[in-house]
Design a protein around this motif. Structure first.
Motif, PDB file in Angstrom:
ATOM      1  N   SER A  11       0.833  -1.193   0.000  1.00 58.19           N
ATOM      2  CA  SER A  11       0.000   0.000   0.000  1.00 58.19           C
ATOM      3  C   SER A  11       0.872   1.248   0.000  1.00 58.19           C
ATOM      4  CB  SER A  11      -0.933   0.018   1.219  1.00 58.19           C
ATOM      5  OG  SER A  11      -0.193   0.153   2.408  1.00 58.19           O
ATOM      6  N   ALA A  12       0.355   2.295  -0.632  1.00 60.88           N
ATOM      7  CA  ALA A  12       1.000   3.605  -0.638  1.00 60.88           C
ATOM      8  C   ALA A  12      -0.042   4.625  -1.056  1.00 60.88           C
ATOM      9  CB  ALA A  12       2.183   3.630  -1.602  1.00 60.88           C
ATOM     10  N   GLU A  13      -0.012   5.765  -0.403  1.00 57.43           N
ATOM     11  CA  GLU A  13      -0.945   6.855  -0.720  1.00 57.43           C
ATOM     12  C   GLU A  13      -2.398   6.398  -0.670  1.00 57.43           C
ATOM     13  OE1 GLU A  13       0.399   9.756  -1.016  1.00 57.43           O
ATOM     14  OE2 GLU A  13       2.461   9.002  -1.082  1.00 57.43           O
ATOM     15  N   GLY A  14      -2.703   5.427   0.217  1.00 55.36           N
ATOM     16  CA  GLY A  14      -4.069   4.942   0.356  1.00 55.36           C
ATOM     17  C   GLY A  14      -4.498   3.979  -0.732  1.00 55.36           C
ATOM     18  N   LYS A  15      -3.564   3.581  -1.593  1.00 58.10           N
ATOM     19  CA  LYS A  15      -3.866   2.628  -2.661  1.00 58.10           C
ATOM     20  C   LYS A  15      -3.337   1.250  -2.260  1.00 58.10           C
ATOM     21  CE  LYS A  15      -4.773   6.498  -4.856  1.00 58.10           C
ATOM     22  NZ  LYS A  15      -6.158   7.018  -4.898  1.00 58.10           N
ATOM     23  N   GLN A  28       8.993   1.555  -0.837  1.00 60.17           N
ATOM     24  CA  GLN A  28       8.356   2.496   0.068  1.00 60.17           C
ATOM     25  C   GLN A  28       9.334   3.617   0.424  1.00 60.17           C
ATOM     26  OE1 GLN A  28       5.277   2.595   0.929  1.00 60.17           O
ATOM     27  NE2 GLN A  28       4.597   0.640   0.112  1.00 60.17           N
ATOM     28  N   THR A  74       7.609   9.084  -6.236  1.00 57.96           N
ATOM     29  CA  THR A  74       6.848  10.332  -6.279  1.00 57.96           C
ATOM     30  C   THR A  74       5.444  10.014  -6.791  1.00 57.96           C
ATOM     31  OG1 THR A  74       8.816  11.642  -6.714  1.00 57.96           O
ATOM     32  CG2 THR A  74       6.704  12.651  -7.274  1.00 57.96           C
ATOM     33  N   PHE A  75       4.432  10.566  -6.134  1.00 56.86           N
ATOM     34  CA  PHE A  75       3.041  10.298  -6.495  1.00 56.86           C
ATOM     35  C   PHE A  75       2.364  11.601  -6.906  1.00 56.86           C
ATOM     36  CE2 PHE A  75      -1.475  10.045  -5.030  1.00 56.86           C
ATOM     37  CZ  PHE A  75      -1.911   9.127  -5.983  1.00 56.86           C
ATOM     38  N   TYR A  76       1.675  11.581  -8.050  1.00 58.26           N
ATOM     39  CA  TYR A  76       0.925  12.737  -8.517  1.00 58.26           C
ATOM     40  C   TYR A  76      -0.569  12.477  -8.337  1.00 58.26           C
ATOM     41  CZ  TYR A  76       5.212  14.556 -10.504  1.00 58.26           C
ATOM     42  OH  TYR A  76       6.478  15.046 -10.657  1.00 58.26           O
ATOM     43  N   PRO A  77      -1.196  13.099  -7.334  1.00 51.34           N
ATOM     44  CA  PRO A  77      -2.619  12.836  -7.046  1.00 51.34           C
ATOM     45  C   PRO A  77      -3.544  13.144  -8.213  1.00 51.34           C
ATOM     46  CG  PRO A  77      -1.560  14.057  -5.252  1.00 51.34           C
ATOM     47  CD  PRO A  77      -0.607  14.069  -6.399  1.00 51.34           C
ATOM     48  N   PHE A 104       2.393   6.803 -10.219  1.00 45.52           N
ATOM     49  CA  PHE A 104       3.592   6.701  -9.394  1.00 45.52           C
ATOM     50  C   PHE A 104       4.826   6.680 -10.297  1.00 45.52           C
ATOM     51  CE2 PHE A 104       0.259   5.036  -6.763  1.00 45.52           C
ATOM     52  CZ  PHE A 104       0.619   5.321  -5.455  1.00 45.52           C
ATOM     53  N   THR A 112      10.825  12.075  -0.292  1.00 46.27           N
ATOM     54  CA  THR A 112      10.762  10.621  -0.362  1.00 46.27           C
ATOM     55  C   THR A 112      11.113   9.988   0.961  1.00 46.27           C
ATOM     56  OG1 THR A 112      13.061  10.492  -1.065  1.00 46.27           O
ATOM     57  CG2 THR A 112      11.391  10.631  -2.793  1.00 46.27           C
TER      58      THR A 112
END
Length: 731
Positions: free
Chosen positions: A647-651, A669, A673-676, A681, A706
């Motif tokens: 899991s990461a960023e609620g995914k 982990q 970098t995550f772009y909402p 990712f 990070t």
């Protein structure tokens, strides 16, 4: 010959035998030999090695031998230092030290001198690390003053300033045994067990084998020296990262011939200082290095930093990858090519003067050559904490690699490790003397701030005055730079880690109890015992006999058994499988944590609403409400089992699906970098910086943190002896 003569002759014979046993103990060259010879010596002298308060003094009384007396003099001189107060500060303190590496054993020496009862646990049964440690001047003096040369005559002879890890462990093991420390090898530490509600026990260790005597030992101080990969729950670790740096270590057999003796050591050659040497090495051998070190000890020991392109061209690394873990994975390394690379580098750097080079063997009987990534270094954010459970406090301290991971080109590991051992002993001394817990922690953290900055140049040069008191080693140290009010006492009503361990023990007992009726099932653990599926089916039949018939199941048909159990538990109780039945049956290793999670749910549905007494289990069962919908992977939209889930960023997703959307590199982990806005990712290499307006209108780079701290030259300068080596690495 009269009776008196016979008596004298008998005593002389016993004395001679004791002397021979002592000589054998001192000369022992393996961990097993040390332990066996020590046990024989104690048996012969009729000494109880567990009588830690009196053992050393009784040993001195019974062993009247000039060789031993030379050693007693050194130990007594150390023990007479005012800091130890004749062993009174910690006379009621019980310590558990995890790890019999050099730092763990060195800490045990100090704790024993403070009067504490000390038990050391080590999972290995042998000392097999040939790699050589660089010693600072103070460490050489410290070990000499403890009698190192009595145990190992070659210790730092002449201008030598290094020793193999194995020999240092043997020296310290012999020393701690003489001081009454219990050392248990072949014992795996599984976690801390909290005091029982009844108050009948204090803090204990969960160990394997469970029947080991160490399992009943109760302690109020726990020192973790278990290495960089083991950090007790509650400590935060900071990661320091530079550019890719690949190290290679190689050990060759040292026959100690005249020709070998004449070959000069290489204390450290960096490319920036000898460009001609490295250019010739590259031109003639195709080997491209940043630096190389050669020490002569039990083995001919070489350690070097190799450039990635050189390793690729020489076929050592099969496929390039931007991910360091994948790059150096065992499957991506040609071992024969690695051996040849190390051999050629060793031969060239010594001008081919080492005759008949043969690789020394490691603990599994293979050539002792290793390649590793030291791009990242780790250090604990703090060195100590206190836990409290049911009114009983536990002081926990870190030493060795789990406190500060060493940077090998600088040779700081054992020197800073010993400094931390002394600092930790000082902390335990204050604890034993009744200093308030917050004050103990505050002072320890005040000293810890200095550790990563220490060098031979900025520590005290008055080596004879060194003691466990930090002020004797760190000039101008401020023991109150951190105030007690700044320290948050790690005292929990329910200690998370210990509670989790206890719950696992309880869960295992519950499973064993309710499957004991089935002769075909033996539940020994919370992982491999569940592979065949029979244990899970037996649990179901015990509580719901109408749902399953164990007599119809074939132990060899693990896929069918697991699928049957998974289907029943999902259909009847809404418990989702942790993995597919096929994976459960064929996985080489079954993840214990996932099994615990799954069995906890099984436990809950069978125990939360127990049937009233007298009611038969044939009573119509109440089915669960609507089943949970099947969880799907965020990326591939296929069914997601618990064991595969990341899991990461609620995914939530399959771990194998967690890749950079641009290059396909596996993400980790804290390293992405995550772009909402797009839900995508990316790896660090392919994450584009986002620009934002600052308060005064200037453009500023957005923080795409990070969770990794990157080295900067300004940060490294106070840490480094040889900055140019690092400058090359970073640039």
């Amino acid at each position: 010959m009269n009776d008196n003569d016979l008596c004298m002759a008998g005593k002389q014979e016993l004395g001679n035998q004791a002397h021979a046993l002592f000589d054998r103990f001192v000369a022992s060259q393996t961990c097993k030999e040390v332990q066996q010879n020590f046990a024989e010596l104690c048996h012969h002298l009729q000494l109880d090695s567990q009588d830690y308060h009196h053992f050393y003094n009784k040993l001195k009384e019974k062993l009247n031998y000039w060789k031993a007396k030379e050693l007693w003099q050194k130990i007594d001189k150390r023990a007479s230092h005012p800091d130890y107060e004749q062993g009174k500060p910690c006379a009621k303190t019980k310590c558990l030290v995890l790890g019999a590496g050099p730092c763990g054993l060195r800490t045990a020496v100090e704790l024993a001198l403070l009067g504490a009862q000390v038990v050391v646990l080590e999972k290995r049964t042998s000392f097999s690390r040939n790699n050589v440690l660089h010693l600072w001047p103070y460490t050489i003096r410290d070990l000499r003053n403890l009698g190192a040369k009595k145990f190992y005559g070659r210790f730092c002879s002449g201008s030598l300033d290094h020793i193999s890890i194995r020999q240092l462990q043997l020296i310290l093991l012999k020393l701690v045994l003489l001081l009454g420390v219990e050392v248990h090898t072949g014992v795996n530490f599984k976690g801390l067990l909290e005091p029982q509600a009844s108050g009948s026990t204090g803090w204990r260790a969960l160990v394997h084998p469970e029947s080991h005597p160490a399992a009943s030992y109760q302690f109020d101080v726990f020192i973790s020296a278990g290495g960089g990969r083991f950090v007790p729950d509650g400590f935060k670790i900071k990661e320091l990262r530079g550019k890719l740096a690949i190290g290679i270590t190689a050990n060759f057999t040292n026959r100690r011939t005249a020709a070998e003796t004449q070959v000069a050591e290489i204390s450290g050659v960096a490319r920036i200082y000898n460009q001609k040497f490295f250019q010739q090495l590259h031109t003639e051998m195709g080997i491209d290095l940043e630096n190389i070190v050669y020490y002569k000890d039990d083995t001919h020991y070489f350690v070097m930093t190799a450039k990635k392109n050189s390793l690729l061209k020489k076929g050592v690394i099969k496929q390039d990858s931007s991910d360091a873990e994948q790059l150096l994975a065992q499957a991506n390394v040609d071992q024969e090519a690695l051996l040849q690379y190390a051999y050629d580098a060793a031969q060239f750097s010594t001008s081919h003067k080492l005759p008949d080079l043969e690789f020394a063997l490691n603990h599994v009987g293979k050539p002792d050559v290793a390649m590793f990534d030291f791009t990242c270094m780790h250090r604990a954010e703090y060195a100590s904490l206190v836990r409290e459970r049911r009114g009983k406090k536990l002081l926990i301290g870190l030493v060795g690699d789990c406190l500060v991971e060493p940077f090998w080109p600088l040779g700081t590991g054992i020197a800073r490790g010993f400094l931390a051992a002394f600092d930790t002993a000082w902390m335990v001394r204050n604890w034993g003397k009744g200093v308030t817990h917050l004050q103990v922690l505050a002072e320890r953290e005040s000293v810890y701030q200095l550790l990563s900055q220490t060098t031979p140049e900025n520590t005290s040069k008055n080596y004879p005055a060194y003691s466990i008191d930090p002020s004797t080693r760190y000039p101008n140290v401020n023991l109150s730079s951190i105030k007690p009010k700044q320290v948050r006492l790690k005292s929990f009503k329910i200690d998370k880690f210990a509670s989790e361990v206890q719950r696992m023990v309880d869960l295992l007992s519950w499973c064993q109890k309710h499957t004991a009726w089935c002769e075909r099932v033996q539940v020994k653990d919370l992982s491999q015992s569940w592979r065949s599926g029979l244990a899970l089916c037996a649990l179901i039949q015990h509580f719901r006999p109408k749902l399953i018939d164990m007599s119809s199941l074939d132990e060899n048909d693990a896929v069918h058994n697991n699928q049957l159990a998974f289907d029943i538990l999902q259909r009847e109780f809404g418990i989702e499988p942790i993995m597919s039945a096929g994976d459960m049956a064929s996985s080489k290793e079954i993840d214990q944590l996932s099994v615990v999670l799954y069995l906890t749910q099984v436990h809950n549905v069978f125990t939360e609403a127990p049937l009233p007494k007298g009611k038969c289990l044939n009573t119509p069962r109440k089915k669960s409400g609507s089943l949970k919908s099947i969880e799907l992977c965020y990326f591939c939209h296929q069914q997601l089992y618990v064991l595969e889930r990341g899991s990461a960023e609620g995914k939530f997703f399959h771990r194998s699906c967690f890749i950079c959307q641009q290059c396909g590199t596996t993400l980790r982990q804290g390293g992405y970098t995550f772009y909402p806005d797009t839900g995508r990712f990316y790896c660090e290499e392919h994450s584009e910086p986002v620009e934002e307006k600052g308060e005064e209108g200037e453009l500023q780079q957005a923080d795409l943190s990070t969770g990794v701290q990157v080295w900067t030259i300004s940060e490294l300068i106070p840490l480094c002896i040889n900055v140019p080596i690092l400058f090359n690495m970073l640039h």
